[in-house]
Design a protein around this motif. Structure first.
Motif: not given
Length: 327
Positions: A232, A235, A237-238, A241, A253, A256, A260, A274, A278
């Motif tokens: 996180i 940043n 993008k997993t 995310y 959204k 978030l 990021y 964050v 999630f």
């Protein structure tokens, strides 16, 4: 890995082999970094899988040692070069090679490790050698493709979930799958069985990486090897995310995406904000479902293997232990 005591015996034998098989000669600035990264430890998951699979298919794990070494050498080579690309200061809690020495050393020692990995296949009979090196080359190029996808995703705002799954498959899971298939090849398993065990490893590898995504955010700081919330802060993008972006209402959204885009002085408030998105967007539950689904896909193919039921149970137990890990 908790109750996985029988895997420790493979690990001990493998580490002995590692010591005896690698000559650290001159010039020392080429070989010392190789010794350093290989001595940093880690779970040694991939080489252990090669040895375990060889034995489960009725082969001699000792004969699989050099292939296991090739896999471990390649894995560590990719870490040295990944750390350069990520400008990472730490690996497994210790200074990275390019920080401890310098950039040029990291590049050159990594190159040498890739070449050494190939040399470990030279002791196998011609037919086995050909199968192993063909699989190895295919896997190595896929790992490069996966790494490039990963790099590309950093600057893209339109990464889809199928693209993300393909990236982790190439970057992480094909090496797990290849490690297992090599064990089967060395044990002279049928082509069909070798392919099935590859599928088992591939699905388990995806589940393993998705679990890493989850643990990075929600793991226990006391047991998880890396800094919790690291993805996180960076940043990254997993899966969590991307799922949250897909599921969250417009306002959340946008929140978030804003989170990021910043690197605040105090990252812990960002991490908590964050993680809240999630959780409430349902991304956490959906990530857990995805992990389960890939684990199940892995287990589903086991039925087709022509090995003893007890050996299938070992693979199933291994998969379960992997999914219950907290590290």
């Amino acid at each position: 890995m908790g109750d996985f005591k029988f895997m420790d015996q493979y690990k001990v034998k493998f580490l002995d082999h590692l010591k005896t098989r690698i000559e650290y000669t001159e010039p020392k600035n080429l070989y010392e970094p190789i010794r350093y990264i290989l001595d940093l430890g880690g779970k040694r998951l991939r080489p252990i899988l090669t040895l375990m699979t060889a034995e489960l298919f009725g082969g001699d794990p000792d004969e699989a040692m050099d292939a296991a070494l090739a896999i471990e050498m390649f894995h560590n080579f990719s870490l040295v070069h990944d750390d350069i690309m990520d400008d990472a200061p730490l690996r497994r809690g210790r200074t990275t090679v390019h920080e401890k020495w310098d950039l040029n050393t990291g590049i050159l020692s990594g190159d040498a490790m890739l070449i050494l990995a190939y040399q470990f296949f030279e002791g196998y009979p011609p037919e086995t050698f050909k199968k192993l090196t063909a699989l190895f080359s295919k896997t190595a190029i896929e790992v490069c493709e996966g790494q490039q996808y990963d790099v590309d995703f950093e600057t893209r705002d339109d990464v889809t979930i199928p693209e993300y799954l393909k990236m982790i498959e190439y970057k992480t899971s094909v090496l797990v799958a290849a490690a297992m298939k090599m064990g089967a090849i060395i044990a002279n398993a049928s082509d069909k069985d070798a392919e099935i065990i590859y599928e088992f490893g591939r699905n388990l590898g995806i589940a393993f990486q998705l679990q890493d995504d989850y643990l990075d955010a929600f793991g226990d700081p006391k047991t998880f090897g890396k800094q919790v919330g690291g993805d996180i802060m960076e940043n990254k993008k997993t899966f969590l995310y991307l799922k949250a972006l897909q599921m969250a209402p417009k306002q959340r959204k946008e929140g978030l995406m804003h989170l990021y885009s910043i690197k605040p002085e105090n990252p812990s408030t960002k991490v908590e904000a964050v993680k809240a998105i999630f959780t409430e967007s349902g991304a956490v539950d959906l990530t857990k479902e995805e992990i389960k689904s890939h684990t199940q896909k892995a287990f589903d193919v086991l039925g087709q293997l022509t090995i003893a039921e007890a050996n299938k149970q070992v693979l199933r137990k291994f998969g379960e232990a992997l999914m219950e890990r907290t590290v």
